[in-house]
Design an enzyme around this catalytic site. Sequence first.
Site, PDB file in Angstrom:
ATOM      1  N   LYS A  97     100.671  28.706  30.277  1.00  0.00           N
ATOM      2  CA  LYS A  97     100.852  29.394  31.056  1.00  0.00           C
ATOM      3  C   LYS A  97     102.096  30.501  30.846  1.00  0.00           C
ATOM      4  CE  LYS A  97     101.302  28.796  35.274  1.00  0.00           C
ATOM      5  NZ  LYS A  97     101.075  28.555  36.852  1.00  0.00           N
ATOM      6  N   LYS A 101     103.413  19.964  38.294  1.00  0.00           N
ATOM      7  CA  LYS A 101     104.995  20.323  38.835  1.00  0.00           C
ATOM      8  C   LYS A 101     105.742  19.003  39.011  1.00  0.00           C
ATOM      9  CE  LYS A 101     105.252  25.000  40.555  1.00  0.00           C
ATOM     10  NZ  LYS A 101     105.752  25.942  41.551  1.00  0.00           N
ATOM     11  N   LYS A 144     108.005  31.019  34.944  1.00  0.00           N
ATOM     12  CA  LYS A 144     109.338  31.014  35.262  1.00  0.00           C
ATOM     13  C   LYS A 144     110.058  30.030  34.873  1.00  0.00           C
ATOM     14  CE  LYS A 144     108.578  33.725  39.571  1.00  0.00           C
ATOM     15  NZ  LYS A 144     108.228  33.428  41.037  1.00  0.00           N
TER      16      LYS A 144
HETATM   17  P1  AMP Z   1     104.826  32.431  41.164  1.00  0.00           P
HETATM   18  O1  AMP Z   1     105.723  32.786  40.185  1.00  0.00           O
HETATM   19  O2  AMP Z   1     104.135  31.071  41.200  1.00  0.00           O
HETATM   20  O3  AMP Z   1     105.241  32.671  42.814  1.00  0.00           O
HETATM   21  O4  AMP Z   1     103.320  33.367  41.021  1.00  0.00           O
HETATM   22  C1  AMP Z   1     103.504  34.505  41.757  1.00  0.00           C
HETATM   23  C2  AMP Z   1     102.136  35.317  41.507  1.00  0.00           C
HETATM   24  O5  AMP Z   1     101.879  35.558  40.036  1.00  0.00           O
HETATM   25  C3  AMP Z   1     100.800  34.663  41.783  1.00  0.00           C
HETATM   26  O6  AMP Z   1      99.893  35.200  42.405  1.00  0.00           O
HETATM   27  C4  AMP Z   1     100.527  33.927  40.351  1.00  0.00           C
HETATM   28  O7  AMP Z   1      98.983  33.699  40.299  1.00  0.00           O
HETATM   29  C5  AMP Z   1     100.875  35.072  39.300  1.00  0.00           C
HETATM   30  N1  AMP Z   1     101.159  34.615  38.155  1.00  0.00           N
HETATM   31  C6  AMP Z   1     102.004  33.528  37.778  1.00  0.00           C
HETATM   32  N2  AMP Z   1     101.912  33.246  36.608  1.00  0.00           N
HETATM   33  C7  AMP Z   1     101.121  34.273  36.207  1.00  0.00           C
HETATM   34  C8  AMP Z   1     100.649  34.005  34.698  1.00  0.00           C
HETATM   35  N3  AMP Z   1     101.157  33.514  33.494  1.00  0.00           N
HETATM   36  N4  AMP Z   1      99.789  34.902  34.494  1.00  0.00           N
HETATM   37  C9  AMP Z   1      98.904  35.649  35.605  1.00  0.00           C
HETATM   38  N5  AMP Z   1      99.491  35.565  36.754  1.00  0.00           N
HETATM   39  C10 AMP Z   1     100.378  34.799  37.020  1.00  0.00           C
END
Ligand code: AMP
Length: 332
Positions: free
Chosen positions: A194, A111, A197
Amino acid sequence: MDRIFSGVQPSGNLHLGNYLGAIRNFVRLQEQYECIYCVVDMHAITVWQDPKELRHNIRELTAAFIAAGLDPTKNVIMNQSQNSHHAELAWIFNCVARLGWLNRMTQFKEKAGKNRENASVGLYAYPNLMAADILAYKATHVPVGEDQKQHLELCRDIAQKFNNDFGVDLFPIVEPLILGPATRVMSLRDGSSKMSKSDPSDNSRINLTDDADAIAQKLRRARTDPEPLPSEPDGLDGRPEAANLVGIFAALADSSVEEVLREHGGSLFSDFKNALTEIAVAKLGPIGAEMQRLVADPAYIDGVLADGAVRARALSEPVMAEVFETVGFVRT
Ligand code: AMP
Ligand code: TRP
């Protein structure tokens, strides 16, 4: 009783990876455990957030939790900044965690990018706040996607060091719950990165707010290879885009990769993508529609968060009293 805690950042563009890797599992766990699900707004501001958008995104994520099937009467649904215990415990953990531990965190490196000197201190200390989120409630199990595994190992190290340093058995050693066939959903444009967002290309992800046409178009354009689908999972080796779409299908269909390949092995991608579109629209369409309905009623959403904050503080209060006593702070 075991207690579940998990968090999602309200940084917009909630996508299929968030749903399959995390939120969908939250819904399943609410039947078995006492659960706290948190909109981690303090984590979101470790990178710049426009205040107006942040406010919208906090409410939208709360709506997504409910639309996906979380029951706000059964679970605590809250936003992080409304329980100041998270920040208070994070400070104590800033004094427990070692620089060397944080220096190893791969997400910070990704990041922060090349210009590390310009990253916020919050982005660097982010895993300490995450440990505080969990441990302020003595949560024992944490459902997350694969990418959060390293942060949860750090949480275990912090709990262990705190317990050792003070000679107490205060914090539990948490267990990650990384569940289902899609724990790491990849970008639709590049099977080696991956789904995220922050990807500048909206075509790289399926957003929970996408309508049927958008889902169909993004899947039609999703990168694949020229071979038909294999009949066995090992036929997906070295084919990351194919493996990704099959994993997504399996997760949406509540099935397994083996089963999907048994049914679709030998299919051309054009046919498989049609089947995938159908199931994606069937599963995500109602969630997106319900999110829209809920977001139109901010008073209801704010009520859920207000109630969640009260219930969350009641749970963290006794833990924090124990922590302050252990550390040696005078509370009058
Ligand atoms: P975040 O958007 O970083 O707050 O992630 C929220 C949740 O979504 C966390 O448990 C992450 O591990 C999961 N997550 C985010 N991106 C992915 C992805 N590409 N595949 C699977 N899980 C994800
Ligand atoms: N860091 C997590 C992510 O980006 C979000 C998060 C914050 C979290 N606090 C948490 C996840 C506590 C689980 C438990 O995905």
